[in-house]
Motif scaffolding. Structure first.
Motif, PDB file in Angstrom:
ATOM      1  N   GLN A 180       0.861  -1.177   0.000  1.00 48.56           N
ATOM      2  CA  GLN A 180       0.000   0.000   0.000  1.00 48.56           C
ATOM      3  C   GLN A 180       0.902   1.233   0.000  1.00 48.56           C
TER       4      GLN A 180
ATOM      5  N   GLU B 115       1.620   0.286 -14.825  1.00 50.49           N
ATOM      6  CA  GLU B 115       0.854   1.165 -13.949  1.00 50.49           C
ATOM      7  C   GLU B 115       1.780   2.076 -13.177  1.00 50.49           C
TER       8      GLU B 115
ATOM      9  N   ILE C 238       1.525   3.725  -9.484  1.00 48.23           N
ATOM     10  CA  ILE C 238       0.712   3.600  -8.263  1.00 48.23           C
ATOM     11  C   ILE C 238       1.045   4.749  -7.317  1.00 48.23           C
TER      12      ILE C 238
ATOM     13  N   HIS D   2      -3.228   3.975  -2.966  1.00 49.85           N
ATOM     14  CA  HIS D   2      -3.484   2.821  -3.821  1.00 49.85           C
ATOM     15  C   HIS D   2      -2.565   1.657  -3.461  1.00 49.85           C
ATOM     16  N   SER D   3      -3.004   0.461  -3.818  1.00 53.63           N
ATOM     17  CA  SER D   3      -2.262  -0.747  -3.447  1.00 53.63           C
ATOM     18  C   SER D   3      -1.979  -1.579  -4.691  1.00 53.63           C
TER      19      SER D   3
ATOM     20  N   GLY E 262     -11.810  -3.953  -4.358  1.00 53.95           N
ATOM     21  CA  GLY E 262     -10.532  -3.392  -4.792  1.00 53.95           C
ATOM     22  C   GLY E 262      -9.947  -4.142  -5.976  1.00 53.95           C
TER      23      GLY E 262
ATOM     24  N   GLN F 163     -12.009  -3.419  -9.101  1.00 55.77           N
ATOM     25  CA  GLN F 163     -11.720  -2.081  -9.629  1.00 55.77           C
ATOM     26  C   GLN F 163     -10.423  -2.100 -10.434  1.00 55.77           C
ATOM     27  N   ARG F 164      -9.404  -2.810  -9.922  1.00 55.50           N
ATOM     28  CA  ARG F 164      -8.127  -2.908 -10.638  1.00 55.50           C
ATOM     29  C   ARG F 164      -8.323  -3.613 -11.982  1.00 55.50           C
TER      30      ARG F 164
ATOM     31  N   SER G 109     -10.037  -1.336 -14.453  1.00 57.73           N
ATOM     32  CA  SER G 109      -9.114  -0.302 -14.924  1.00 57.73           C
ATOM     33  C   SER G 109      -8.189  -0.859 -16.006  1.00 57.73           C
TER      34      SER G 109
END
Length: 227
Positions: free
Chosen positions: A56, A77, A79, A83-84, A133, A136-137, A140
């Motif tokens: 995280q 990505e 980060i 965000h994790s 979570g 959502q990743r 994305s």
């Protein structure tokens, strides 16, 4: 209890995944949590290293990427704080498929797999948060794939700049990484990325100096982004 543990618990309480937990749960999570400090440019892990938890980001920024056999880096990505990353591989029991490098001085928390499994077993709400979570990743990443396949380079860059504005009323932003890193993130060559910025500037849609961008015509930029 020592001061470092109290500090870790304070950090954990700010993380969306853990923000509904009470002191007792945070104590348990803290036992399996370590602080990871990385200076700008420092590798956090390499592709192939074992994944025994997830990270995280508290402050700073981490670049996830892999390198082709010809030595070309592909940025997957960037980060940022709040965000994790690493949850999916942790659950799969797989080694890292990307490398992670700090692009700024960064502070992370590493939460170990046994602690996460214990909390999932005890708390259905926590399990749902983890699923949300991960979903959502995945969403994305699917949107990224769609963008690479269906949108032009100019649309990708314009869309990215608008997204980075965050506040719709704002007109200025600072790019969170070098142009080369952002080009790779958007699946463009650095030269193509620079040409697009120059073209948007010639059209008086943006002005830029280094990593500072001013949006001169948000409506026109939205049109280029296909919004």
């Amino acid at each position: 209890m020592d001061k470092t543990k109290i500090k870790v618990q304070e950090f954990l309480a700010r993380v969306p995944l853990f923000n509904s937990m009470g002191p007792e749960e945070l104590n348990r999570i803290a036992l399996g949590t370590t602080e990871v400090r990385a200076e700008r440019g420092q590798q956090i892990f390499q592709r192939g290293d074992p994944c025994v938890g997830f990270h995280q980001v508290l402050y700073g920024q981490v670049k996830l990427s892999f390198t082709s056999v010809t030595g070309v880096e592909k940025v997957i990505e960037l980060i940022g704080p709040g965000h994790s990353f690493g949850e999916a591989l942790m659950f799969m029991g797989s080694p890292y498929i990307v490398s992670a490098q700090a692009t700024e001085d960064t502070l992370l928390l590493h939460v170990s797999k046994p602690v996460i499994y214990r909390e999932i077993h005890h708390d259905a709400e926590f399990a749902c948060k983890m699923l949300a979570g991960l979903s959502q990743r995945m969403h994305s990443l699917m949107c990224d794939m769609e963008s690479y396949a269906l949108r032009s380079g100019t649309q990708r860059v314009a869309g990215y700049l608008l997204k980075e504005l965050r506040d719709p009323q704002a007109t200025q932003l600072t790019l969170p990484a070098t142009k080369a890193v952002l080009a790779s993130r958007l699946n463009l060559t650095p030269e193509h990325f620079s040409r697009i910025l120059a073209d948007l500037s010639l059209q008086n849609l943006i002005a830029f100096k280094g990593r500072k961008i001013t949006i001169l015509n948000p409506e026109g930029l939205r049109h280029h982004a296909g919004h």
